[in-house]
Enzyme design. Structure first.
Site, mmCIF file in Angstrom:
data_model
loop_
_atom_site.group_PDB
_atom_site.id
_atom_site.type_symbol
_atom_site.label_atom_id
_atom_site.label_comp_id
_atom_site.label_asym_id
_atom_site.label_seq_id
_atom_site.Cartn_x
_atom_site.Cartn_y
_atom_site.Cartn_z
ATOM 1 N N HIS A 266 -7.183 -2.925 -56.409
ATOM 2 C CA HIS A 266 -5.238 -1.592 -57.287
ATOM 3 C C HIS A 266 -4.382 -2.315 -58.444
ATOM 4 C CE1 HIS A 266 -2.150 0.932 -57.390
ATOM 5 N NE2 HIS A 266 -1.346 -0.675 -57.423
ATOM 6 N N GLY B 119 -40.637 -2.371 -79.118
ATOM 7 C CA GLY B 119 -39.332 -1.980 -78.533
ATOM 8 C C GLY B 119 -38.961 -0.665 -78.027
ATOM 9 N N GLY B 120 -40.187 0.085 -78.317
ATOM 10 C CA GLY B 120 -40.020 1.681 -78.473
ATOM 11 C C GLY B 120 -38.724 1.908 -78.752
#
Length: 472
Positions: free
Chosen positions: A455, A52-53
């Site tokens: 919005h 996974g480093g």
């Protein structure tokens, strides 16, 4: 001469050597490029650290899991601005660590197990160094092993830089590789450095109850950001942290748990823990890359071309070790390019570093893509700037936010987007429509008008900034 002998380096492998079609050095993003498309090859992954480093184990993921926890704690502390009475009792640091690293360590272990059980992948555990063309010596627990590959991918990453004043002191210090696993939050954490790693980890430990002092050579924090963002962030944290800006650390004295940090103006910072966060360096100096014929910059970064090829025949490189941009999402794209080019050499792909976004997950959050205003001035680009503040849109009112803003640069004559910068809540997510607009070449007017903006969502701050840019 057999085909195997023809493909061997000139001096030939030792009898005990292992030969592979593809050797990947590094268990992070390099390992991730190997999938079932490579099942017809004999692949080796040379791994020194956990699978996974940096990203999974000591970098992006744990730091962001901790940063979100810090955000929650700060939200409780700031509840009064929304007329809610709330008190933060404490942040349960041991429980936080178990939640974060219990999960990530399990992922890392499962990935290594998956690789070891693969029918076409061999894992060589140990440190590697080049001994010749596409030939490595891997120092394993069982002893040295000669490993050669018809092709090699170098993805060995980097490590924290530690200045001599700290390294030579003989006193303990932390880096981003270690500090997140400290069993107890420091009472007083001194942070050496003012970049993104320093900012994120200061945020985490401040929320955990630590007093924070930041020592930075430059006059502001996060100086690689746009100048307005850097100034705004420095102002935002000066009431929370003790800032020693424009100062250098000359020596470290004292004893473990009672450090004395002597600055170049004679001032002394007393702290129980020192976090060194002055940058990272590539691991090329540990790999003897020169013996593999791999050219590097003076800073030790591997030189690659657009197809991620090094100067050595049959060797590619990616990630923090190369001359690209040291970010995980960039490394992922580099890995895609390398994987394709390994599998389809007749139709190679080229890596692009246009419109590379980045985020700093601190408080306030920061995100950017493209040029800063100082970049545009230095390059002599005739540009215009628009700024819109969070407090001037409806959702900014809901957040009671008075410090956030969006800043966008565009070419004056065409409206071509040059860069975008946000500081405030949700900055990294708000940046993405601007990344897309830059990637496909939309002008500021097109980016504002060719879509509807919800919005009263916070994205209106981006819309209104774009509308502030006019083609002349």
């Amino acid at each position: 001469m057999t085909p195997a002998q023809q493909d061997s380096p000139a001096d030939g492998p030792a009898p005990s050597a292992r030969r592979h079609d593809l050797v990947v050095v590094g268990a992070g993003t390099g390992n991730a490029l190997v999938d079932d498309r490579f099942a017809h090859l004999d692949v080796a992954v040379v791994a020194e650290g956990p699978f996974g480093g940096t990203c999974l184990n000591t970098g992006c993921i744990p730091s962001k899991m901790l940063a979100v926890t810090a955000d929650v704690a700060d939200a409780v502390r700031d509840a009064g601005r929304h007329d809610a009475d709330a008190t933060l009792h404490r942040l349960r640091w041991p429980d936080v660590q178990r939640r974060v690293f219990g999960r990530l360590d399990a992922v890392s272990g499962k990935e290594e197990d998956r690789r070891r059980s693969s029918p076409f992948v061999t894992v060589h555990r140990g440190t590697a160094r080049f001994t010749g063309a596409r030939r490595l010596c891997v120092e394993t627990a069982e002893g040295p092993l000669d490993v050669t590959g018809r092709r090699v991918v170098l993805a060995a990453g980097g490590r924290p830089t530690v200045p001599p004043a700290v390294a030579d002191s003989g006193l303990p210090y932390e880096t981003s590789d270690t500090v997140m696993r400290t069993p107890v939050p420091p009472a007083h954490l001194a942070v050496l450095g003012g970049g993104y790693i320093a900012a994120e980890l200061a945020h985490v430990f401040h929320a955990a109850g630590s007093r924070i002092t930041i020592i930075e050579q430059r006059e502001q924090l996060l100086t690689d950001q746009d100048e307005d963002v850097s100034a705004a962030f420095t102002r935002a944290v000066e009431s929370r942290y003790d800032l020693r800006l424009g100062r250098e650390l000359t020596r470290v004295e004292g004893a473990p748990g009672a450090l004395r940090l002597v600055l170049d103006d004679g001032a002394v910072v007393a702290a129980d823990t020192l976090l060194v966060a002055v940058g990272r360096r590539p691991n090329t100096d540990r790999l003897a890359v020169e013996k593999g014929g791999i050219a590097c910059t003076d800073e030790g970064l591997v030189r690659v071309d657009g197809q991620m090829r090094t100067s050595a025949e049959g060797v590619w490189a990616l990630g923090d070790i190369v001359t690209g941009v040291p970010l995980k999402h960039v490394a992922n794209r580099e890995a895609d390019v390398v994987a394709h080019n390994l599998l389809h050499p007749g139709t190679p792909r080229t890596m692009s570093y246009d419109a590379v976004p980045s985020g700093v997950f601190t408080r306030p959050q920061i995100a950017k893509v493209g040029l800063t205003e100082q970049d545009a001035r230095a390059q002599g680009i005739d540009h215009q700037v628009a700024v819109h503040r969070y407090e001037d849109v409806a959702y900014g009112w809901a957040l009671e936010n008075t410090e956030g803003f969006c800043k966008i640069l565009a070419e004056r004559s065409t409206g071509r987007l040059l860069g975008a910068h946000l500081i405030g809540p949700q900055a990294a997510a708000l940046l993405q429509p601007l990344v897309l607009a830059m990637a496909i070449g939309m002008t500021a007017h097109e980016a504002a008008r060719r879509q509807l903006w919800i919005h009263p969502a916070l994205t209106e701050v981006v819309e209104n900034t774009l509308l502030g840019l006019r083609t002349e």
